[in-house]
Enzyme design. Structure first.
Site, PDB file in Angstrom:
ATOM      1  N   ASP A   1       1.456   7.042 -21.680  1.00  0.00           N
ATOM      2  CA  ASP A   1       2.668   8.454 -21.926  1.00  0.00           C
ATOM      3  C   ASP A   1       3.585   7.044 -22.587  1.00  0.00           C
ATOM      4  O   ASP A   1       3.861   5.999 -21.817  1.00  0.00           O
ATOM      5  CB  ASP A   1       2.967   8.767 -21.225  1.00  0.00           C
ATOM      6  CG  ASP A   1       4.118  10.106 -21.641  1.00  0.00           C
ATOM      7  OD1 ASP A   1       4.968  10.108 -22.183  1.00  0.00           O
ATOM      8  OD2 ASP A   1       4.411  10.801 -20.773  1.00  0.00           O
TER       9      ASP A   1
ATOM     10  N   SER B   1       8.258  16.958 -19.050  1.00  0.00           N
ATOM     11  CA  SER B   1       9.541  15.796 -19.547  1.00  0.00           C
ATOM     12  C   SER B   1      11.112  16.909 -18.482  1.00  0.00           C
ATOM     13  O   SER B   1      11.506  16.488 -18.009  1.00  0.00           O
ATOM     14  CB  SER B   1       9.341  16.177 -21.057  1.00  0.00           C
ATOM     15  OG  SER B   1       9.939  15.115 -21.365  1.00  0.00           O
TER      16      SER B   1
ATOM     17  N   HIS C   1       2.740  11.997 -24.342  1.00  0.00           N
ATOM     18  CA  HIS C   1       3.241  12.893 -23.381  1.00  0.00           C
ATOM     19  C   HIS C   1       3.050  14.264 -23.233  1.00  0.00           C
ATOM     20  O   HIS C   1       3.835  15.283 -23.402  1.00  0.00           O
ATOM     21  CB  HIS C   1       4.944  12.587 -23.819  1.00  0.00           C
ATOM     22  CG  HIS C   1       5.543  12.348 -23.405  1.00  0.00           C
ATOM     23  ND1 HIS C   1       6.248  12.654 -21.711  1.00  0.00           N
ATOM     24  CD2 HIS C   1       6.859  13.977 -23.251  1.00  0.00           C
ATOM     25  CE1 HIS C   1       7.621  12.931 -21.735  1.00  0.00           C
ATOM     26  NE2 HIS C   1       7.910  14.053 -22.412  1.00  0.00           N
TER      27      HIS C   1
END
Length: 204
Positions: free
Chosen positions: A154, A104, A185
């Site tokens: 996501d 991320s 995610h």
């Protein structure tokens, strides 16, 4: 602040084993991937810096002005600083392969460094990165192993952005190992299995 001023987890590992530099996601810290790396590469050294930007108390590696909207000037400055930190860390472990692993927000700062200085790394794993710009051409990425994982559902990183990054890396000649799952995610077991395989491939 100097390049060495990051708070970081450090584990020397065994001589000659890879050194893995790990970068946490928003709200994580330097311990987020320690156990995972130890399971995948028991002999490896680990250096994991803590993001030095606070967003509502959550650790990050650079500022943003909204979801998916980056402060590009801040990103550029922090990319330069992180590249210095990575280079100085690797110099302290001379002769060892250097692997990058980010998730991320951590994948985003790692990718930003990769775009500028790909020769710092022997291999790089980017899990759920969001790169909302087209990087400039980077021929030094040729043949560099790069793992990219993403989720087709996501909500933070649109799948078209993931595919655009994979396509761009491929165009630069990187040895891209992509995985797009049916998840969001979160990191799925299928990603961890693929990541472990990628991280354990012997270096050329």
């Amino acid at each position: 602040m100097t390049a060495s001023s990051y708070i970081a987890y450090r584990h020397g590992g065994e001589p000659g084993a890879p050194l893995v530099m790990a970068f946490h996601g928003t709200g994580g810290d330097e311990n987020q991937f320690v156990e995972l790396i130890r399971q995948m590469l028991p002999r490896a050294g680990i250096v994991a810096p803590r993001g030095d930007v606070s967003e509502g108390g959550a650790n990050r590696f650079f500022r943003r002005t909204g979801e998916g909207i980056y402060d590009m000037a801040d990103l550029a400055a922090r990319t330069e600083r992180m590249a210095e930190f990575i280079a100085s860390t690797h110099a302290a472990h001379s002769g060892r392969p250097l692997y990058g692993l980010g998730y991320s927000n951590g994948a985003n700062i790692l990718a930003s460094v990769l775009f500028e200085q790909p020769r710092l790394f022997n291999r790089v794993a980017l899990m759920h990165p969001l790169i909302p710009w087209t990087p400039k051409p980077q021929p030094a990425l040729a043949r560099l192993p790069v793992f990219v994982s993403a989720g087709s559902h996501d909500p933070i990183c649109p799948p078209e952005r993931s595919r655009a990054l994979i396509d761009w890396l491929t165009t630069q000649g990187a040895a891209v190992d992509p995985l797009i799952t049916q998840g969001g995610h979160e990191v799925l077991q299928a990603e961890l299995n693929a990541l472990q395989h990628f991280m354990r491939i012997p270096d050329a």
